[in-house]
Every structure is written in structure tokens, then in C-alpha cells.
Design a protein around this motif. Sequence first.
Motif, mmCIF file in Angstrom:
data_model
loop_
_atom_site.group_PDB
_atom_site.id
_atom_site.type_symbol
_atom_site.label_atom_id
_atom_site.label_comp_id
_atom_site.label_asym_id
_atom_site.label_seq_id
_atom_site.Cartn_x
_atom_site.Cartn_y
_atom_site.Cartn_z
ATOM 1 N N UNK A 222 0.869 -1.168 0.000
ATOM 2 C CA UNK A 222 0.000 0.000 0.000
ATOM 3 C C UNK A 222 0.912 1.227 0.000
ATOM 4 N N UNK A 223 1.061 1.900 -1.114
ATOM 5 C CA UNK A 223 2.014 3.012 -1.190
ATOM 6 C C UNK A 223 1.678 4.114 -0.182
ATOM 7 N N UNK A 224 2.690 4.514 0.585
ATOM 8 C CA UNK A 224 2.466 5.536 1.605
ATOM 9 C C UNK A 224 1.973 6.840 1.005
ATOM 10 N N UNK A 367 6.115 0.391 -6.405
ATOM 11 C CA UNK A 367 5.392 1.650 -6.183
ATOM 12 C C UNK A 367 6.185 2.601 -5.281
ATOM 13 N N UNK A 368 7.431 2.226 -4.926
ATOM 14 C CA UNK A 368 8.243 3.106 -4.091
ATOM 15 C C UNK A 368 8.925 4.159 -4.959
ATOM 16 N N UNK A 369 8.737 5.435 -4.651
ATOM 17 C CA UNK A 369 9.380 6.489 -5.452
ATOM 18 C C UNK A 369 10.897 6.476 -5.240
ATOM 19 N N UNK A 370 11.628 6.891 -6.284
ATOM 20 C CA UNK A 370 13.059 7.103 -6.094
ATOM 21 C C UNK A 370 13.258 8.439 -5.374
ATOM 22 N N UNK A 380 -2.588 3.403 -11.408
ATOM 23 C CA UNK A 380 -3.371 2.561 -12.325
ATOM 24 C C UNK A 380 -3.042 1.073 -12.206
ATOM 25 N N UNK A 381 -1.751 0.743 -12.097
ATOM 26 C CA UNK A 381 -1.380 -0.677 -11.994
ATOM 27 C C UNK A 381 -1.794 -1.255 -10.648
ATOM 28 N N UNK A 382 -1.794 -0.415 -9.582
ATOM 29 C CA UNK A 382 -2.246 -0.892 -8.268
ATOM 30 C C UNK A 382 -3.728 -1.219 -8.310
ATOM 31 N N UNK A 387 -8.584 -4.697 -8.414
ATOM 32 C CA UNK A 387 -9.986 -4.861 -8.848
ATOM 33 C C UNK A 387 -10.135 -5.038 -10.355
ATOM 34 N N UNK A 388 -9.027 -5.149 -11.077
ATOM 35 C CA UNK A 388 -9.125 -5.282 -12.526
ATOM 36 C C UNK A 388 -8.739 -6.640 -13.052
#
Length: 605
Positions: A222-224, A367-370, A380-382, A387-388
Motif C-alpha cells: 500500500x504506497x504511503x 510503487x516506491x518512489x526514487x 493505475x497498476x495498483x 480490482x481489474x
Amino acid sequence: MNAPTLLGHVGSVAGSTVSVRQFEGVASGIAIIGGRSYRVGQVGSFVRIPQGYHDLYAIISEVGASATPVTLVDALDRGERWLTVQLIGEIVEASFERGISQYPNVNDEVHLVTEEDLAKIYGAEFSGQVIVGRLANAESIPVRLDLDKLVTRHSAVLGSTGSGKSTTVSSLLRSISAPDGAGFPSARVLLLDIHGEYASALADNAEIFRITPGVGEKQLVIPYWALRPAEILNFLCGKLDDRATTAILDKIFAAKSAIAQADNLPGVDLNSMTVDSPIPYSLRSLWLELIEPEVKTWLDQAKTQPAIIQPGDAITLRQPAYQPHTTTNSAPYQNNIGVLGIRKQLDRMRSRMLDRQFEFLLKPGEWEPDLTGHVTNDLPSLLESWIGHEKAITVLDLSGIPSAVLLDLIGAILSIIYEALFWGRERDEGGRKRPQLVVMEEAHRYLGRESDNPAREMVQRIAKEGRKFGIGAMIVSQRPSEIDDTILSQCGTFVALRLTNSTDRSKVQAALPDNLSGIADSLSVLRTGEAIITGEAARLPVRCRVTLPPKDRRPNSEDPLVADSWKRPRGPENYDELVAVWRAQDPKWKPPEVGENEGENEGGN
């Protein structure tokens, strides 16, 4: 000659409540009609009141002396042979309808309802229905629920521990997602599994996400940066004063604005975006930017030459090293530019970011930013992974999430789902064209009335507004008395299993849409796996035996077999592995196979 189904005659009518004087020829116990046995005068059973070309139907709520009309309390007519029934619907020609077009008259006959009558009410099969079980008093007749109303008008599954709550939810979701045309192949269900009970029950038609995934499961991240910055700061730093909070939020907003502008993110308007907009930013860069002025010293009073020994490193969260300042008016001098006085909070922030149990949130993989805020994968990919996918159900196993951050994460998950489907409601992926059901297990843990939290705030929003945008909620709880009144009152359908606590029963009784106090009083004596279903998705309030899933597809929530376990001889026990499992925070952890580490070492040399 009286019909074998005759129970009595109408004695008085007061709105939907009808008092019935039992026929003297009716014996208590069991009546044999058409080769089938029926219990006579049972609370919760149905009666039929013929009205010429159509029949009224009612449900028995009281039996005996307490059902005697008030006007007869001191009259000779008083006795125990009275029933109180609640009018609920009628059959006109061949179809059953809720509500009534006329009331019965005094002395109208009241008849026992047979399976043929029940088949007229429940036997009609329409598209958009899902089978949840069988009638408790006529198991040949299936109980069907209207899926449209179950989802859009919200629902609640309530029952004490051991009443069959998890099995009921599992059975219902399996019916919805059943293959071969029996279910709904394009269903979209998201289940928040607090205790990790449903993976085994739903794995054949669900994607399972877990912090420590097993075979066939996916990594839960779950991206912070999808959480509100104020919430993530509260989790990381603890209490901050308003000045510090405002300064940090300004830095986050600047970082988000830079990324939005550099990457030209679709849909982002720089003039209307806020600090809460779900745009990536680097927490590690933020930490280094905040810690720098707190520890900085200078070689000159003009503060132009930093007294630096070693620069900090955002990747490893290494603090910058400066020459310690003196207490006298001589070099090195203490810094006073941009200091917020939050050294202690930043130490806590660093500790949390290095803690492995929070990696699913603070180091969310792709999903972790540099350090500049760019990400390999974006929202979108999350959303597509949640759900996709091709399966009907998504299970988010939250059992390994520390309680310190659980409420914030549930709020973040619901916010991601709701906001995406709300704003995309006119698109094919949105909530109106492909509705979403969110099932919330152990809901009392985060929907209490006492304190505000992000999860409760989002569920209230879904309960109040979700219907219009294709987002439905199913609240699952063993303590309905602890759930916020606003949320429970928005549930249009109730599946109430056995409730032993009087406070919980009264809460359910007050929330039931039908005036059926007698049925609600029976909540404490329901059998395991038996439920009273009432509300908009049910054609009639009904006592139902929930269909059990296959033994290998039941939730992992059964009670331990104490007597069997304690009677068996003790086998070998390994407390080293017990502690290893504890430290790994993974019940399925196993020691590496012999030779695995050796092979890795050889490959590295």
C-alpha cells in the motif's frame, strides 16, 4: 368442515398488527398436512389470511397470553390461545408483493402456511438473485436474495463468535462468484480480511494479497503516498505542533508539484491540486531535507561555511555529520535557519522507516518512489491488480499488519477504491457500469462510535453516498452495539445470526426495517449457521439455514478441538522455530532447505 390448515380467526386489527384467536380444534405441537409435518403457532413462521381473490401473508411475532389484546385482559375471553401477527405482503393472482392493498376483517380465517404457499413466495426465480440457503422450516425451498439491493443498499452480517458468521460470508460470496452460469462472472468484490480467515475458503475464485504471500498469492503493498500526508506524518513522527506540520506539508506539496509538472501526469491541474492529491513523493528525501537544519553547524558567524564532516544519505537514511557546536560564542556555531525543533520526531520517523514490519507501506516495491519522486508503477497498476483482474473476488489479508497503522491503512484502501470509482463512475471501469462490493470483516474494530479515524470516515462516506456511484458495503461484525449508528442505519439488508449479548440484540432489533420484535427476540436461540434475513434484498423476513461450503472451502476460523488435542500424545516440539515464526511475522514460515544458503553463497563467490 374446517380446512386442516385453519389456525384461527382475526380478533382485532391495528395497522399492520393483527391479533388472532386460535381455533379451539387446533392442537399445539405438530400438524400433518399433505404428508408433511408442520409446527403449529411458532414465532417466526408465516400465516395466510384469505381475502377472496388474493391472500394476505403475515408473520407470527407473539404466541400465548402475552399476545392477548389489551381490551380483553380482564374479560372472560382472556386466555392463552392468541397469536400476534405482523402483515407483510400479499399474493395477487400469482405474484407476491411486499405491502398490502387492504386489511383483514374481524373473524376472517387465518391459515397455517404450507410448503406450497411458501413456494409461491420464495420459489419464483428471477435474474439477479443469489441463493444463500434454505428455509429453516421448509428446507426444500431455497432462499434467494436480490443482488442489486444487497450491494447498492448495503448490508450487515451480524452474529456472536461461533454463530457461523465467517461461513455465511464465505457461502454468500461463493454463490455470487459461482462458475458455469450459476453466479456472476464479472462480479467485483473486495474483502478486507482482518484475521486471515478467507484465503482457504475463496482461493479458487479470488486473488489473495498478503504481506508475506504464500504459493499462488500476491504481495500486498500500500504506497504511503496514497495516504493523506497528515496521516502518514502522524504515524511516522507522532505529535507535531501546527508550525512544524504546516512546514512539512508545504515541502510535500512542493515535491508533489515538481513531479506532477515534470511527468505531466494525466488529469492533474497544477492550479487545483492539493497536498492530499495521490501523487508520489520521496519520504527518504523528505527526511534528509528535514534533519539537515536540525543538526547543522557553521564555521563562521555569517553562516556561509558549513562545519560538515560527512554528508547524509537518503537511501540508507544516514544522518549528516557536523562538528558539534560550542556553548561559547565561538565556532562551530549552531544553526538557526529553517529549524523546526523536531529532532526527536525525526529520529522516530527514521526508526519507523527502517522497521521491516512496515516495509509493505514504506517500501512498497515497484510503487516506491526514487529520491526524485518518480515511480516504476503508479496507481493505475495498483488498482488493476486489486480490482481489474479476471477473478470475481479480491481478498486483502490484513492479518500481518501492525495495529498501530491498521486503521490508517484501511482508510487508505477504502479511499483509493472509493475515489477511483467515484470519479470514474461514467467509465467502463467505474462504479456505475461495474459496481463494487466492499466486505469489511471485524468491522467493530474500526467503526466504533468513540473516536474518529480515517477508516470510519471513509465507511460513513460509502454508506451515505456509495449507492449512487455503484459502491456497496457489507459490514460483518460480532459486536453491532459498538458500530457507529450512522453506518448501521444505512444498511438495507440484515443477515442476523445468533447474538447472545442483549445489547447487541437490541441494537439489531432497533435497526431492523420490519416491525418484527418477536423474531428479533429469537436471535439468542438460533442454531449455528442459521440466520434471520430481513430487509430490502429479501422478499420477506425469513429464518434461513445457510448453505455450508465444501469442507475444504470453509474459512479458517473454526474453534480448536481442545479435548481431542489434549488427549493425543504429545509430538516433537521446536520452540526455536516457534520464535522464528514469531520474528518472521508469518505463520507459514519454514526454515530454508538444507543446501539453499550454501548454493546461494557458492553462486555469489
